[in-house]
Design a protein around this motif. Structure first.
Motif, PDB file in Angstrom:
ATOM      1  N   HIS A 286       0.805  -1.220   0.000  1.00  0.00           N
ATOM      2  CA  HIS A 286       0.000   0.000   0.000  1.00  0.00           C
ATOM      3  C   HIS A 286       0.835   1.266   0.000  1.00  0.00           C
ATOM      4  O   HIS A 286       0.568   2.189  -0.742  1.00  0.00           O
ATOM      5  CB  HIS A 286      -0.921   0.003   1.218  1.00  0.00           C
TER       6      HIS A 286
ATOM      7  N   ARG B  32       1.513  19.584   2.268  1.00  0.00           N
ATOM      8  CA  ARG B  32       0.547  18.504   2.224  1.00  0.00           C
ATOM      9  C   ARG B  32       0.132  18.325   0.775  1.00  0.00           C
ATOM     10  O   ARG B  32       0.282  19.224  -0.038  1.00  0.00           O
ATOM     11  CB  ARG B  32      -0.661  18.875   3.077  1.00  0.00           C
TER      12      ARG B  32
ATOM     13  N   ARG C 201      -8.639  -0.658  -7.027  1.00  0.00           N
ATOM     14  CA  ARG C 201      -8.956   0.586  -7.709  1.00  0.00           C
ATOM     15  C   ARG C 201      -8.522   1.734  -6.829  1.00  0.00           C
ATOM     16  O   ARG C 201      -8.532   1.641  -5.611  1.00  0.00           O
ATOM     17  CB  ARG C 201     -10.455   0.687  -7.901  1.00  0.00           C
ATOM     18  N   TYR C 202      -8.192   2.798  -7.476  1.00  0.00           N
ATOM     19  CA  TYR C 202      -7.758   3.927  -6.713  1.00  0.00           C
ATOM     20  C   TYR C 202      -8.609   5.142  -7.052  1.00  0.00           C
ATOM     21  O   TYR C 202      -9.380   5.100  -7.997  1.00  0.00           O
ATOM     22  CB  TYR C 202      -6.268   4.179  -6.960  1.00  0.00           C
ATOM     23  N   THR C 203      -8.435   6.190  -6.289  1.00  0.00           N
ATOM     24  CA  THR C 203      -9.340   7.314  -6.451  1.00  0.00           C
ATOM     25  C   THR C 203      -9.244   7.944  -7.837  1.00  0.00           C
ATOM     26  O   THR C 203      -8.194   7.970  -8.461  1.00  0.00           O
ATOM     27  CB  THR C 203      -9.096   8.362  -5.374  1.00  0.00           C
ATOM     28  N   VAL C 204     -10.363   8.471  -8.286  1.00  0.00           N
ATOM     29  CA  VAL C 204     -10.474   8.970  -9.654  1.00  0.00           C
ATOM     30  C   VAL C 204      -9.748  10.313  -9.813  1.00  0.00           C
ATOM     31  O   VAL C 204      -9.489  10.752 -10.917  1.00  0.00           O
ATOM     32  CB  VAL C 204     -11.963   9.082 -10.033  1.00  0.00           C
ATOM     33  N   ARG C 205      -9.383  10.907  -8.714  1.00  0.00           N
ATOM     34  CA  ARG C 205      -8.779  12.235  -8.818  1.00  0.00           C
ATOM     35  C   ARG C 205      -7.443  12.193  -9.543  1.00  0.00           C
ATOM     36  O   ARG C 205      -7.088  13.115 -10.264  1.00  0.00           O
ATOM     37  CB  ARG C 205      -8.604  12.819  -7.427  1.00  0.00           C
ATOM     38  N   TYR C 206      -6.712  11.109  -9.334  1.00  0.00           N
ATOM     39  CA  TYR C 206      -5.436  10.995 -10.030  1.00  0.00           C
ATOM     40  C   TYR C 206      -5.650  10.981 -11.536  1.00  0.00           C
ATOM     41  O   TYR C 206      -4.865  11.530 -12.300  1.00  0.00           O
ATOM     42  CB  TYR C 206      -4.718   9.724  -9.592  1.00  0.00           C
TER      43      TYR C 206
ATOM     44  N   TRP D  55      -8.302  19.268  -4.212  1.00  0.00           N
ATOM     45  CA  TRP D  55      -7.964  17.868  -4.012  1.00  0.00           C
ATOM     46  C   TRP D  55      -8.974  17.190  -3.089  1.00  0.00           C
ATOM     47  O   TRP D  55      -9.321  16.036  -3.273  1.00  0.00           O
ATOM     48  CB  TRP D  55      -6.554  17.724  -3.478  1.00  0.00           C
TER      49      TRP D  55
ATOM     50  N   ALA E  11     -13.557   4.593  -6.319  1.00  0.00           N
ATOM     51  CA  ALA E  11     -12.447   3.741  -5.921  1.00  0.00           C
ATOM     52  C   ALA E  11     -12.878   2.848  -4.777  1.00  0.00           C
ATOM     53  O   ALA E  11     -13.821   3.136  -4.062  1.00  0.00           O
ATOM     54  CB  ALA E  11     -11.283   4.604  -5.484  1.00  0.00           C
ATOM     55  N   ASN E  12     -12.169   1.746  -4.654  1.00  0.00           N
ATOM     56  CA  ASN E  12     -12.381   0.933  -3.477  1.00  0.00           C
ATOM     57  C   ASN E  12     -11.873   1.703  -2.276  1.00  0.00           C
ATOM     58  O   ASN E  12     -10.952   2.492  -2.372  1.00  0.00           O
ATOM     59  CB  ASN E  12     -11.579  -0.353  -3.572  1.00  0.00           C
TER      60      ASN E  12
ATOM     61  N   LEU F 289      -9.663   2.007   0.687  1.00  0.00           N
ATOM     62  CA  LEU F 289      -8.355   1.422   0.944  1.00  0.00           C
ATOM     63  C   LEU F 289      -8.174   1.336   2.449  1.00  0.00           C
ATOM     64  O   LEU F 289      -8.373   2.312   3.157  1.00  0.00           O
ATOM     65  CB  LEU F 289      -7.296   2.324   0.326  1.00  0.00           C
TER      66      LEU F 289
ATOM     67  N   LEU G   7      -9.177   4.732   3.791  1.00  0.00           N
ATOM     68  CA  LEU G   7      -8.867   5.866   2.932  1.00  0.00           C
ATOM     69  C   LEU G   7      -9.685   5.823   1.654  1.00  0.00           C
ATOM     70  O   LEU G   7      -9.948   4.758   1.105  1.00  0.00           O
ATOM     71  CB  LEU G   7      -7.388   5.837   2.528  1.00  0.00           C
ATOM     72  N   ASP G   8     -10.039   7.029   1.221  1.00  0.00           N
ATOM     73  CA  ASP G   8     -10.548   7.177  -0.138  1.00  0.00           C
ATOM     74  C   ASP G   8      -9.545   8.071  -0.833  1.00  0.00           C
ATOM     75  O   ASP G   8      -9.568   9.278  -0.681  1.00  0.00           O
ATOM     76  CB  ASP G   8     -11.941   7.804  -0.112  1.00  0.00           C
ATOM     77  N   GLY G   9      -8.644   7.470  -1.589  1.00  0.00           N
ATOM     78  CA  GLY G   9      -7.549   8.243  -2.144  1.00  0.00           C
ATOM     79  C   GLY G   9      -6.655   8.684  -1.011  1.00  0.00           C
ATOM     80  O   GLY G   9      -6.058   7.876  -0.334  1.00  0.00           O
ATOM     81  N   GLU G  10      -6.604   9.983  -0.799  1.00  0.00           N
ATOM     82  CA  GLU G  10      -5.793  10.487   0.296  1.00  0.00           C
ATOM     83  C   GLU G  10      -6.655  10.843   1.497  1.00  0.00           C
ATOM     84  O   GLU G  10      -6.160  11.174   2.559  1.00  0.00           O
ATOM     85  CB  GLU G  10      -5.054  11.753  -0.155  1.00  0.00           C
TER      86      GLU G  10
ATOM     87  N   LEU H  26      -6.743  14.620   5.359  1.00  0.00           N
ATOM     88  CA  LEU H  26      -5.850  13.821   4.531  1.00  0.00           C
ATOM     89  C   LEU H  26      -4.910  12.971   5.394  1.00  0.00           C
ATOM     90  O   LEU H  26      -4.800  13.181   6.596  1.00  0.00           O
ATOM     91  CB  LEU H  26      -5.029  14.740   3.633  1.00  0.00           C
TER      92      LEU H  26
ATOM     93  N   LEU I 197      -6.925   1.961 -12.144  1.00  0.00           N
ATOM     94  CA  LEU I 197      -8.318   2.124 -11.719  1.00  0.00           C
ATOM     95  C   LEU I 197      -9.137   0.865 -11.956  1.00  0.00           C
ATOM     96  O   LEU I 197     -10.199   0.700 -11.395  1.00  0.00           O
ATOM     97  CB  LEU I 197      -8.959   3.295 -12.463  1.00  0.00           C
TER      98      LEU I 197
END
Lengths: 430, 118, 384, 178
Positions: A152, A388, B55-60, B117, C23-24, C26, C47-50, C364, D87
C-alpha cells in the motif's frame, strides 16, 4: 587511438562530439559525463549530510575517514553487501525494471546539457523538448515501482509522486517557453530550442535571461525553480517519500543496490534540472559579465577562479588537518586529510597551466552554478516543513500555472512591444 | 542531422548495460536467504490483509488528463515561441486566442472545483 | 451530511450513489512499526484516495500491566514504576503518585519539598514540550527543530542527572517529600538554564510560527471544538487550545502552585496551530514559574514524617495533577494493607487519543500524522 | 583512422541499421502489447513501441515530432494509461481469457490489412514517386511553426477547442466524485 586524440586536439573542432559525428568521442564524453555525475552524486551525498548536520547543530558523519570523507564508500560497500529483496506478490519484472527506467531517464537528460560550447555530448535542435520529454519518463519508473511492489505505501507514494510530477511539469513547460521566446528576440527573429543555442542567445543579447524584461525573466525562473524542486521530489515537496507518512514512498520495498539506484537517479535528476535552469536563465557556461568586463586583464582574472577555488579548498583542508586531534589514534586520519589537501593543491597547480586554465573555464563556471543550486536544495531541506498533498497540487495548478501563462503572455507582448506600439500609432493616425 | 542523436542511443546503451551488469556482479557478493516473513510487503509490521492493487481514487485520473491537455497546449506553443518575432502581431493574436479558449476552460474547471484535491 | 465531525462514516451515507469510477476503500495499517506514530500505536486507516474516511486506534503493543504490578508492591515499591508510563515526563508521574498516596495517608510534604517538586516538574514540562515540538515538527517535515530542541532538552536532563542521578526515569520524589536535598549550585544551574533557554524558545518560534508551510500544514487541521473536548474528556493543551481555560494547577492547586503567578494560555480555534501556540506559551509560563520558585525557595526539611511501613487507612482516593499532556489522575483503593488493593491511572494520552478519529475524519493522510503529533501521545502511558 | 560508421554529410551510413533496428523493436514490442495478459506489461511494451517510433521520426528528419512523441505519448498519455489501468481490477483481467472467439473476422481483417500493405508496396512507387524532400533538420521546429501558424491557422485554433472539450469532458465524467 592516441593519433586520433592528437588529431582532435590539433583540429580544435568547435563542435560537440555528436555533431562531429564520432562515436569514439561520443563514448568518451558519455563515460566522462556518466562518471562525473556519479562522482558528483557521491560528493553531494557527503556534502548534504555534512551541511545539513552543521545546520542542525551536529557533526554528521565523522567516523569513516577524516570528517567522514570515506563515508560514501562505506555506504556503497554496505549497499552492495545488502540482500536484494523482491517482496512476495510483486511483479518481479516490473519491479526490477523500474529503477533502471528512472536511472536511464535521469541520465539521458545529460546528453544535451552543455557544460561548454563544445563540451556537450550532443547538441540537438530540440534540446529543450528532449529534456522535457526524457525527464518525464521518470514518472513512468515511479508508477511502475509503486505498482509492482504490491504494497500500500509504495502505491500511494507512487501515485502521489506521479501526480505531483505531472502537475509541475505543466508549469515547468510554460516557464521554459517564456525562455525560448526570449531567444527569438534577434534580428533574424528565429529562436532556438537547442541548449547551446539558448546560451549563445543570452550572450548575443548581452544579458542572462533571468534579468531580461525584469521581472518577467525572474518570475519565469522562479516558476522553474519551484517546479524543479517538486519535479525531483525534494523538500519541501518531498511527500512522495515523506518518511513520516509513507515511510519511504514508492521505494519502500526496495533494498540494497537496487534502492541506491533510486537515490542515484534522484540526485542525478537534481543536478540535471539545476543545469537546465542554469542553461535557460543563468547564462550556462558563461562567466559573470562576459560583455561588461572584457579585455585580457579581466579574462585572466576570471580564468584564475578555478585554481583559486581549489586553493581555497586546500586551505580549508589544511586548516582542518591542523585542528585534528594530536592523539596517535588519529594519525592515519590526519595524514589522509593532509593528503587530500595535497591533492587539491596539485589540482590547483594543474589548473594554473594556461592551456588547462582556459580549457576548464566553461566547465568550471557551469559546475560552480550547479553547486549553488545544490546548496539551495540542501538548505531547503534543512529549513522547510513538508507541504501537504492538496496544498502541493494547489500551488502547482492554481499558482504556478496561471503565473506561467501570465508570464508567457507578458513576455510575448513585451517582445513585440515595438510592433504593438506601431500598430496603436497607426490606429490613432487613421 | 540524425547523427546528433546517435550519442543518445549510445548513452542509453551504456547506462542500460552498465547498471544491470553491476547488479548482476554484486549478486556474487550479496547474501540471499529469503523467507516468508522477510518477503512480506511492508505494512508497518502487520500482515497485509488484501492485495494492494485495487482501484484507486479517480482524482489521479483527472490530474493526469488535465496534464495531458495542458501538455498538448505547451507543445503547441513551442513552434510559435521559436518564431514569434516573425509571426508578429498576427501570431501573437492567434496565440492569445488559443490561450484564451484554454483559459476559459481552466477557469471553468477551477470554478467546478476540479482543481481542489479534497 | 459532509460535516467532518459527524460520527457516521461518509461511506455509509454515500454507498448507494457509488458510480463505476468510485475507488475501493483502501484500508491500510499505519503502525505499529511506523516512523510517525510515536512508538507502537497502530492506526487502521480507511482511505478514499488520500482522504481519511475513518480510523481506528489499536493500542496495547507496549502494555506492561503497570496497574496490575501495583497490586503486588508496597506503596513505596510501586513509586519507580510510574516513571515508566510517560517516560518523557517521569517527574510529573512521580509527583502525581506521591501526592495521591500522601493524600491517602493524610500527610503533607514540607514547603521546601513542594518548591523542589514544582521546579523539577516544570522543568520536566519544558522537556516534554520540547520533545513534543521536535518530533511534531519532524512529522510535518521540518527536520531542524528536532535537533535544536534536543540540544536544549539536554540541559534539563543534566540538571535531573545532577539532582538524582537519573536522566529520564528520574524517580525524584518520595512519598512525603523528596529523597534528596538539592545539590550545591542547584539554584544557580536552574537560573543559568532559564537565561539559556528563553532565547532558544524564540529560536524555535522563529523557525516555525510564521513559516508559511508550517501555518498551512497546521491551521484548520485536526480541529476539535471545546464541546467535543469536554465530551471526550480531552484535557491539557488540547483542551486549552479549544478555548477552555482549564488547568489543574489553577483549578485545584497542588504542591506549591498556589504561590505562583502565571497564566493559562488558551487558543480559540482548537486546531493544530493553536495547540502549537498554546504549548509554546506554556513553555514560557513554565519558565516564569521556575523563576519564581527558584527565587523564593524556602529553607527547611524536605521530607515529612512518614513511617517506614505505610499502611494507609481503608478507603479510596482520586488525585490528579496537570501533567504536560493533560490531567494525570491516580485512583487508589486501599484495603488497609501495605499494598494497594487497586490502582487505576487516568493517563492524559490515553484519553486524548480517543479524539483522534474525530479530529482526522475527512482530512488527509498527512493530517493524521500532524494530529497524532499534536495530541502529544506517549505510548508508554497509553498502554501502561 | 576511423571517424565512425557514419560521415558528417547528409547521408549517414548507419541509417539502414537504425531503421531496421527501430522498426524491429517497434514491431516486436507492438506484438508484446497485444499478447501480454497483464495490462501493465502491455502498457510498458507500448511505451517501447512509442519510443522506437520516435526514433524513426528522428530518422525522417523530424525531430520536433519525435520530441512531441516522447513528451506527449510517453510522458503524458502513458502516465494516464497507467493511472487508468490502476483504476481497473487487474487481478480479474489477468484471470480472464484474453482473446475472443472471433477468429474469422480477425483473419479477414488481417488479410484485408495485408492486402492493403501489398497494394501500397506495389503501387507505392507510383503514388510517392517524388524523392523525400530533405529539410534542414536545424530548422525543423521553426518550419513546423511557420506552417502551423500561417497555412494551418484555423485547424490550430480548432485544436484549442478540442482541448477545451477534453477538459470539460474529463471533469464532467468524474464530476460526481469531486
Amino acid at each position: 587511438m592516441p593519433g586520433f586524440i592528437t588529431n582532435y586536439l590539433d583540429k580544435n573542432v568547435h563542435v560537440t562530439p555528436g555533431q562531429y559525428g564520432s562515436p569514439f568521442w561520443a563514448l568518451v564524453y558519455i563515460l566522462l559525463v556518466f562518471g562525473g555525475v556519479s562522482l558528483a552524486v557521491v560528493c553531494m551525498n557527503w556534502l548534504e549530510r555534512k551541511i545539513l548536520a552543521h545546520m542542525q547543530v551536529r557533526l554528521g558523519p565523522m567516523r569513516v575517514g577524516p570528517h567522514g570523507l570515506l563515508q560514501p564508500i562505506a555506504d556503497a560497500i554496505k549497499l552492495i553487501l545488502k540482500e536484494d529483496i523482491v517482496p512476495e506478490g510483486a511483479d518481479s519484472f516490473v519491479f526490477l525494471l523500474a529503477p533502471l527506467i528512472i536511472l536511464v531517464a535521469g541520465f539521458s537528460v545529460y546528453c544535451v546539457i552543455p557544460f561548454g560550447p563544445t563540451h556537450a555530448i550532443t547538441d540537438m535542435n530540440i534540446g529543450i523538448l528532449f529534456m522535457l520529454g526524457v525527464s518525464s519518463l521518470g514518472v513512468l519508473g515511479i508508477v511502475m515501482a509503486g505498482w509492482a511492489s504490491n504494497s500500500h505505501y509504495p502505491l500511494i507514494g507512487a501515485l502521489r509522486s506521479s501526480a505531483q510530477m505531472v502537475s509541475y511539469e505543466v508549469a515547468m513547460g510554460l516557464a521554459v517557453i517564456s525562455a525560448v521566446l526570449m531567444t527569438s528576440l534577434n534580428p533574424a527573429g528565429t529562436g532556438t530550442l537547442s541548449m547551446i543555442g539558448i546560451v549563445q542567445a543570452q550572450y548575443a543579447q548581452h544579458t542572462w535571461f533571468i534579468f531580461k524584461f525584469f521581472p518577467l525573466g525572474f518570475i519565469a525562473f522562479f516558476i522553474f525553480a519551484v517546479a524543479m524542486v517538486a519535479e525531483t521530489n525534494r523538500a519541501p515537496f518531498d511527500l512522495p517519500e515523506a518518511e513520516s507518512e509513507l515511510t519511504a514512498g514508492f521505494h519502500t520495498e526496495y533494498s540494497g543496490l537496487r534502492w541506491s539506484l533510486f537515490m542515484l537517479g534522484e540526485y542525478a535528476a537534481m543536478i540535471s534540472v539545476s543545469s537546465i535552469a542554469i542553461t535557460l536563465w543563468l547564462g550556462g557556461w558563461m562567466r559573470p559579465f562576459p560583455n561588461l568586463l572584457q579585455g585580457p586583464t579581466w579574462d585572466l582574472a576570471f580564468s584564475l577562479f578555478p585554481a583559486l577555488t581549489f586553493f581555497g579548498l586546500a586551505a580549508m583542508t589544511f586548516y582542518s588537518t591542523m585542528r585534528m586531534p594530536k592523539h596517535p589514534y588519529f594519525r592515519i586520519q590526519t595524514i589522509g586529510l593532509g593528503a587530500f589537501g595535497g591533492v587539491f593543491v596539485l589540482i590547483a597547480l594543474i589548473l594554473l597551466i594556461p592551456r588547462v586554465r582556459d580549457g576548464v573555464q566553461d566547465v568550471y563556471w557551469f559546475v560552480a552554478k550547479i553547486a549553488v543550486f545544490l546548496y539551495l536544495y540542501i538548505w531547503y531541506r534543512g529549513t522547510f516543513p513538508r507541504y501537504r498533498f492538496d496544498q502541493l497540487m494547489r500551488v502547482g495548478w492554481k499558482v504556478l500555472l496561471p503565473l506561467g501563462i501570465g508570464v508567457l503572455m507578458a513576455t510575448g507582448i513585451m517582445g513585440l512591444r515595438t510592433e504593438i506600439w506601431d500598430f496603436v500609432h497607426r490606429l490613432v493616425h487613421i | 542531422m540524425p547523427q546528433n542523436y546517435v550519442p543518445v542511443f549510445i548513452f542509453i546503451a551504456v547506462v542500460g548495460t552498465l547498471i544491470p551488469i553491476t547488479l548482476l556482479l554484486t549478486k556474487l557478493v550479496r547474501p540471499s536467504n529469503p523467507h516468508r516473513e522477510k518477503l512480506l510487503p511492508y505494512e508497518c509490521g502487520i500482515d497485509p490483509v488484501d492485495r494492494a492493487r485495487g482501484r484507486y481514487t479517480v482524482r489521479y485520473y483527472i490530474v493526469a488528463i488535465l496534464f495531458v491537455v495542458f501538455d498538448v497546449e505547451t507543445i503547441f506553443l513551442f513552434p510559435w515561441a521559436v518564431k514569434f518575432k516573425a509571426f508578429g502581431l498576427f501570431g501573437l493574436l492567434e496565440m492569445l486566442i488559443f490561450l484564451g479558449i484554454l483559459i476559459v476552460g481552466y477557469i471553468w474547471i477551477w470554478q467546478k472545483g476540479a482543481l481542489e484535491w479534497v | 451530511m459532509t460535516d467532518p465531525n459527524s460520527s457516521v462514516s461518509h461511506l455509509e451515507l454515500e454507498e448507494s450513489k457509488k458510480t463505476f469510477l468510485d475507488a475501493n476503500e483502501l484500508v491500510i495499517n499505519m503502525g505499529p512499526q511506523h516512523p510517525a506514530t510515536h512508538g507502537v500505536l497502530r492506526v487502521i486507516l480507511r482511505l478514499d484516495g488520500e482522504k481519511v474516511m475513518g480510523l481506528e486506534c489499536v493500542i496495547g503493543y507496549l502494555h506492561r500491566g503497570v496497574e496490575k504490578i501495583a497490586e503486588h508492591r508496597t506503596y513505596t515499591m510501586f513509586n519507580p514504576y510510574v516513571d515508566r508510563m510517560d517516560y518523557v515526563a517521569a517527574v510529573s508521574n512521580g509527583l502525581g503518585y506521591c501526592e495521591a498516596v500522601e493524600k491517602l495517608l493524610n500527610i503533607e510534604a514540607p514547603p521546601r519539598a513542594n518548591y523542589i517538586r514544582v521546579i523539577l516538574t516544570e522543568l520536566n514540562r519544558l522537556a516534554s514540550h520540547q520533545l513534543w515540538l521536535g518530533t511534531h515538527a519532524l512529522d510535518i517535515g521540518a527536520m531542524t527543530p528536532l535537533f535544536y530542541t534536543f540540544r536544549d532538552r539536554e540541559e534539563i536532563l543534566k540538571i535531573f542527572e545532577k539532582y538524582c542521578g537519573a536522566r529520564l526515569t528520574t524517580h525524584a520524589f518520595r512519598i512525603g517529600g523528596c529523597q534528596y536535598e538539592t545539590y550545591e549550585g542547584f539554584e544557580k544551574d536552574v537560573k543559568k538554564f532559564l537565561t539559556f533557554v528563553a532565547p532558544k524558545i524564540d529560536e524555535y518560534e522563529e523557525l516555525l510560527t510564521t513559516n508559511r508551510i508550517w501555518v498551512e500544514r497546521t491551521k484548520k487541521v485536526g480541529t476539535i471544538s471545546a464541546k467535543d473536548c469536554i465530551a471526550l474528556g480531552v484535557t491539557g493543551p488540547v483542551l486549552r487550545a479549544s478555548g477552555v481555560k482549564w488547568d489543574l494547577r489553577k483549578a485545584q492547586p497542588y504542591a506549591a502552585y498556589k504561590q505562583f503567578d502565571f497564566e493559562i494560555p488558551t487558543g480559540q480555534n482548537g486546531d493544530t496551530y493553536d495547540r502549537y501556540l498554546v504549548r509554546m506559551a506554556e513553555m514560557r509560563q513554565s519558565l516564569r514559574i521556575i523563576q519564581q520558585a527558584v527565587d523564593a525557595i524556602p529553607e527547611g526539611p524536605i521530607m515529612a514524617k512518614v513511617s517506614k511501613v505505610m499502611k494507609p487507612p481503608v478507603g479510596e482516593i482520586y488525585h490528579s495533577i496537570e501533567a504536560p499532556k493533560g490531567e494525570l489522575g491516580y485512583f487508589i483503593v486501599s484495603d488497609g494493607s501495605t499494598q494497594p488493593y487497586r490502582i487505576r491511572v487516568r493517563p492524559p494520552s490515553f484519553v486524548n487519543l480517543q479524539a483522534l478519529d474525530l479530529m482526522c475524519r475527512g482530512q488527509l493522510v498527512a493530517d493524521v500524522i500532524a494530529v497524532i503529533g499534536t495530541l502529544d501521545i506517549v505510548l508508554g502511558e497509553v498502554d501502561r | 583512422m576511423c571517424t565512425g560508421w557514419y560521415t558528417s554529410d547528409m547521408a549517414p551510413v548507419a541509417t539502414t541499421f537504425f531503421f531496421y533496428f527501430l522498426s524491429g523493436l517497434a514491431i516486436l514490442s507492438g506484438v508484446l502489447v497485444i499478447t501480454r495478459k497483464n495490462p501493465v506489461h502491455s502498457a510498458l511494451a507500448l511505451i517501447l513501441t512509442l519510443l522506437s517510433v520516435a526514433g524513426l521520426y528522428l530518422m525522417l528528419y523530424a525531430p520536433f515530432v519525435a520530441g512531441v512523441q516522447i513528451i506527449l505519448y510517453v510522458g503524458g498519455i502513458m502516465v494516464l494509461f497507467l493511472f487508468v489501468i490502476m483504476l481497473v481490477n487487474i487481478e480479474r483481467s489477468e484471470r480472464e481469457k484474453q482473446f475472443n472467439q472471433q477468429w474469422l473476422p480477425g483473419i479477414l481483417a488481417a488479410c484485408g490489412l495485408g492486402l492493403l500493405f501489398v497494394l501500397i508496396y506495389v503501387k507505392g512507387k507510383a503514388l510517392f514517386s517524388q524523392p523525400v524532400i530533405t529539410m534542414p533538420e536545424t530548422e525543423n521546429t521553426q518550419r513546423v511553426g511557420m506552417m502551423l501558424y500561417s497555412n494551418y491557422m484555423f485547424p490550430f485554433e480548432i485544436a484549442s477547442l478540442l482541448l477545451l472539450v477534453a477538459i470539460i469532458g474529463a471533469v464532467v465524467m468524474a464530476k460526481k466524485r469531486i
